[in-house]
Design a protein around this motif. Structure first.
Motif, PDB file in Angstrom:
ATOM      1  N   SER A 159      58.634  70.855  39.064  1.00  0.00           N
ATOM      2  CA  SER A 159      57.779  71.627  39.136  1.00  0.00           C
ATOM      3  C   SER A 159      56.417  71.103  40.103  1.00  0.00           C
ATOM      4  O   SER A 159      56.049  70.047  40.157  1.00  0.00           O
ATOM      5  N   GLY A 160      55.971  72.000  40.676  1.00  0.00           N
ATOM      6  CA  GLY A 160      54.756  71.765  41.759  1.00  0.00           C
ATOM      7  C   GLY A 160      55.339  71.362  43.022  1.00  0.00           C
ATOM      8  O   GLY A 160      54.405  70.968  43.973  1.00  0.00           O
ATOM      9  N   SER A 161      56.598  71.120  43.377  1.00  0.00           N
ATOM     10  CA  SER A 161      57.068  70.647  44.553  1.00  0.00           C
ATOM     11  C   SER A 161      56.516  71.535  45.872  1.00  0.00           C
ATOM     12  O   SER A 161      56.440  72.701  45.867  1.00  0.00           O
ATOM     13  N   VAL A 162      56.566  70.784  47.040  1.00  0.00           N
ATOM     14  CA  VAL A 162      56.340  71.409  48.179  1.00  0.00           C
ATOM     15  C   VAL A 162      57.380  71.216  49.022  1.00  0.00           C
ATOM     16  O   VAL A 162      57.976  70.242  49.221  1.00  0.00           O
ATOM     17  N   ALA A 172      64.250  82.341  46.952  1.00  0.00           N
ATOM     18  CA  ALA A 172      65.029  81.921  46.162  1.00  0.00           C
ATOM     19  C   ALA A 172      64.587  80.758  45.436  1.00  0.00           C
ATOM     20  O   ALA A 172      64.437  80.481  44.387  1.00  0.00           O
ATOM     21  N   ILE A 173      63.790  79.828  46.279  1.00  0.00           N
ATOM     22  CA  ILE A 173      63.385  78.504  45.979  1.00  0.00           C
ATOM     23  C   ILE A 173      62.066  79.043  45.205  1.00  0.00           C
ATOM     24  O   ILE A 173      61.926  78.496  44.082  1.00  0.00           O
ATOM     25  N   LEU A 174      61.131  80.111  45.603  1.00  0.00           N
ATOM     26  CA  LEU A 174      59.890  80.352  44.905  1.00  0.00           C
ATOM     27  C   LEU A 174      60.383  81.006  43.625  1.00  0.00           C
ATOM     28  O   LEU A 174      59.544  81.103  42.183  1.00  0.00           O
ATOM     29  N   GLU A 175      61.540  81.522  43.337  1.00  0.00           N
ATOM     30  CA  GLU A 175      61.811  82.156  42.132  1.00  0.00           C
ATOM     31  C   GLU A 175      62.441  81.180  41.255  1.00  0.00           C
ATOM     32  O   GLU A 175      62.355  81.357  39.878  1.00  0.00           O
ATOM     33  N   ALA A 217      56.858  75.811  42.625  1.00  0.00           N
ATOM     34  CA  ALA A 217      56.971  75.398  43.914  1.00  0.00           C
ATOM     35  C   ALA A 217      56.228  76.141  45.004  1.00  0.00           C
ATOM     36  O   ALA A 217      55.837  77.309  44.724  1.00  0.00           O
ATOM     37  N   ARG A 218      55.681  75.264  45.799  1.00  0.00           N
ATOM     38  CA  ARG A 218      55.026  75.866  47.143  1.00  0.00           C
ATOM     39  C   ARG A 218      56.198  75.873  48.337  1.00  0.00           C
ATOM     40  O   ARG A 218      56.552  74.850  48.624  1.00  0.00           O
ATOM     41  N   ASP A 259      58.850  67.529  49.445  1.00  0.00           N
ATOM     42  CA  ASP A 259      59.711  67.219  48.654  1.00  0.00           C
ATOM     43  C   ASP A 259      61.094  67.750  49.123  1.00  0.00           C
ATOM     44  O   ASP A 259      62.213  67.012  48.842  1.00  0.00           O
ATOM     45  N   ALA A 260      60.991  68.663  50.181  1.00  0.00           N
ATOM     46  CA  ALA A 260      62.221  69.235  50.699  1.00  0.00           C
ATOM     47  C   ALA A 260      61.958  70.121  51.898  1.00  0.00           C
ATOM     48  O   ALA A 260      61.033  70.446  52.078  1.00  0.00           O
ATOM     49  N   ILE A 261      63.108  69.986  52.999  1.00  0.00           N
ATOM     50  CA  ILE A 261      62.907  70.674  54.153  1.00  0.00           C
ATOM     51  C   ILE A 261      64.199  71.550  54.395  1.00  0.00           C
ATOM     52  O   ILE A 261      65.392  70.823  54.220  1.00  0.00           O
ATOM     53  N   ILE A 262      64.276  72.600  54.497  1.00  0.00           N
ATOM     54  CA  ILE A 262      65.586  73.502  54.745  1.00  0.00           C
ATOM     55  C   ILE A 262      65.424  73.973  56.364  1.00  0.00           C
ATOM     56  O   ILE A 262      64.229  74.280  56.585  1.00  0.00           O
TER      57      ILE A 262
END
Ligand SMILES: C[S@@+](CC[C@H](N)C(=O)[O-])C[C@H]1O[C@@H](n2cnc3c(N)ncnc32)[C@H](O)[C@@H]1O
Length: 315
Positions: A24-27, A41-44, A49-50, A98-101
């Protein structure tokens, strides 16, 4: 702007989401926002998440922002090339994520836009820039490059065996004072230069168009730097997911991941490593993940998609 309804089906969506495992709260940074399918999809799926969504195409950004408006402050859009990912993060007060796509290449929205010049399906100015605010158009590139340079780019980016012949025809036309200004002109020229076999369903200009698009947008030139900068930006355990559609692109991702996972690239005759290999990531996809049969059937564009994922190691 014309009445044009943007559409794009996101590829390998469940696979990307499955790798992320966000708290929860990941960027997250979506470096190629496109129409925002992966970001949506990430936001849902991940609470609070931001996402910072980057795209160099202003039309894509406008369409994605409209689609993602309901997420309010959890989403921000940024007009930029992803080669400036570090600056984008700093500008948004973020020092690690936290992640990059990155879902590389063009979107269906760009290919289907009759005004952009990406496809010979529509007669349009031969532009092909994803970022229409800067850089050289395809017409300008074909005006400025030497015949050999044109042949080389069509050969390497388009894997077109008849690249020398096509380049000769382009330059002959240019020497007559008739630069190629429109998609239909280039498609006809290539068809006349190389001929068309009735057996071949693919238009003979397909590979040349792909090659020019990659060159106009310098799609391969910024990739290894982007991957290295992304790993710098990730928190320990953060994930980088990259989807490619072209063998050269995939090779760059594969080799950059290998280098960042500590693999030594020194020639075998050198007794000691001088390439400075340091293990910074763990590769989570020994082989690239490809689409399922069902996805390929539903979305033919996914046939050439390859997903590679790595995880940043704790220092
Ligand atoms: C395949 S689409 C992304 C689709 C998106 N994942 C979705 O689900 O809707 C690729 C997008 O990346 C953008 N793009 C490609 N290269 C870029 C770069 N170097 N910097 C920023 N944006 C880029 C393109 O303009 C395009 O909109």
């Amino acid at each position: 702007m014309s009445e044009f309804k943007p559409e794009h089906t996101s590829v390998l969506l469940d696979e990307v989401i499955g790798f992320l495992e966000l708290e929860s709260g990941s960027v997250v940074i979506d470096a190629t926002l496109g129409l925002g399918g992966h970001t949506e999809a990430i936001l849902e799926r991940f609470d609070n998440a931001r996402v910072i969504g980057i795209d160099q195409d202003e039309r894509a950004l406008a369409a994605a922002s409209e689609r993602l408006r309901r997420f309010g402050k959890r989403f921000v859009d940024v007009h930029s090339n992803f080669s400036a990912i570090t600056k984008v993060a700093v500008d948004h007060g973020v020092t690690s994520v936290d992640a990059i796509i990155a879902d590389l290449g063009v979107s269906s929205m760009q290919l289907d836009d009759p005004e952009r010049g990406f496809s010979f399906r529509f007669d349009a100015p031969l532009d092909m820039r994803m970022d229409t605010t800067s850089g050289r158009t395809a017409t300008e590139l074909l005006e400025e490059l030497k015949e050999e340079e044109i042949a080389n780019l069509i050969y390497s980016y388009g894997e077109e065996r008849k690249s020398r012949r096509i380049a000769r025809w382009i330059v002959e036309r240019r020497e007559k004072g008739q630069p190629i200004q429109a998609t239909a002109e280039l498609a006809q020229l290539v068809e006349r230069a190389v001929g068309r076999s009735p057996k071949n369903k693919i238009h003979p200009a397909t590979r040349t168009f792909q090659a020019l698009r990659i060159a106009v947008n310098d799609e391969l030139g910024v990739l290894d730097r982007f991957i290295a900068d992304s790993v710098d930006l990730l928190k320990p355990n953060g994930k980088l997911c990259v989807i490619t559609f072209h063998s050269l692109e995939d090779r760059i991702v594969k080799q950059t991941f290998q280098r960042l996972s500590g693999r030594c690239f020194c020639p075998p005759r050198i007794p000691r490593c001088v390439c400075g290999a340091v293990k910074r990531v763990e590769i989570l996809t020994r082989k690239p993940v490809i689409a399922t049969e069902a996805e390929m059937k539903a979305n033919p564009r996914s046939r050439s998609a390859k997903l590679r994922v790595c995880r940043k190691l704790a220092n």
